[in-house]
Design a protein around this motif. Structure first.
Motif, short mmCIF file in Angstrom:
data_model
loop_
_atom_site.label_atom_id
_atom_site.label_comp_id
_atom_site.label_asym_id
_atom_site.label_seq_id
_atom_site.Cartn_x
_atom_site.Cartn_y
_atom_site.Cartn_z
N LEU A 108 0.81 -1.20 0.00
CA LEU A 108 0.00 0.00 0.00
C LEU A 108 0.85 1.26 0.00
O LEU A 108 1.98 1.26 0.51
N CYS A 109 0.30 2.33 -0.55
CA CYS A 109 0.83 3.67 -0.35
C CYS A 109 -0.37 4.60 -0.23
O CYS A 109 -1.45 4.32 -0.75
N TYR A 110 -0.18 5.66 0.53
CA TYR A 110 -1.23 6.66 0.73
C TYR A 110 -0.66 8.05 0.53
O TYR A 110 0.45 8.36 0.99
N PHE A 111 -1.43 8.90 -0.16
CA PHE A 111 -1.06 10.29 -0.34
C PHE A 111 -2.33 11.10 -0.60
O PHE A 111 -3.39 10.53 -0.85
N THR A 112 -2.21 12.41 -0.47
CA THR A 112 -3.32 13.28 -0.85
C THR A 112 -2.94 14.01 -2.13
O THR A 112 -1.76 14.27 -2.40
#
Length: 130
Positions: free
Chosen positions: A112-116
């Protein structure tokens, strides 16, 4: 189940630049642009049977990201997860949560990766090893 996802943008050109780079990692090309009858621009990215859209708000109010919402894009490999994250951050996104990588949990292993995005919408890249 899903036909499309549409999010709002306070700066459609900035969003186009951001998503051209980010979705290009996944193989999406240039979006189709449409200006509606009241002058708002919408961008439509189509890839692998899905459509992701960005729109200037038709009600004229400022864009506000939904609290608790996440848009997840399927990735092909752990390397593509990292690339998606890195390209997002290099193009005005903000890294959030843990660094990109493997997560073990009740739903099995996932990368997973998360960013806005520049408007604050929460985006996830996900790869489930097969």
């Amino acid at each position: 189940m899903l036909n499309h996802i549409m999010i709002g943008s306070g700066d459609i050109e900035k969003s186009k630049s951001f998503y051209n780079a980010v979705l290009g990692v996944l193989g999406a090309g240039e979006p189709m642009a449409h200006v509606n009858d009241t002058g708002q621009t919408r961008l439509f990215y189509s890839h692998d049977g899905s459509t992701f859209s960005i729109s200037e708000p038709i009600n004229g109010k400022p864009v506000e990201p939904s609290n608790g919402s996440t848009i997840g894009f399927a990735c092909n490999s752990p390397e593509q997860i990292q690339e998606l994250h890195d390209v997002a951050v290099a193009n005005g996104g903000t890294s959030i949560e843990d660094p990109p990588g493997l997560r073990e949990g009740s739903m099995g292993p996932m990368y997973l990766c998360y960013f806005t995005d520049p408007d604050g919408h929460k985006i996830c890249g996900i790869h489930r090893p097969g």
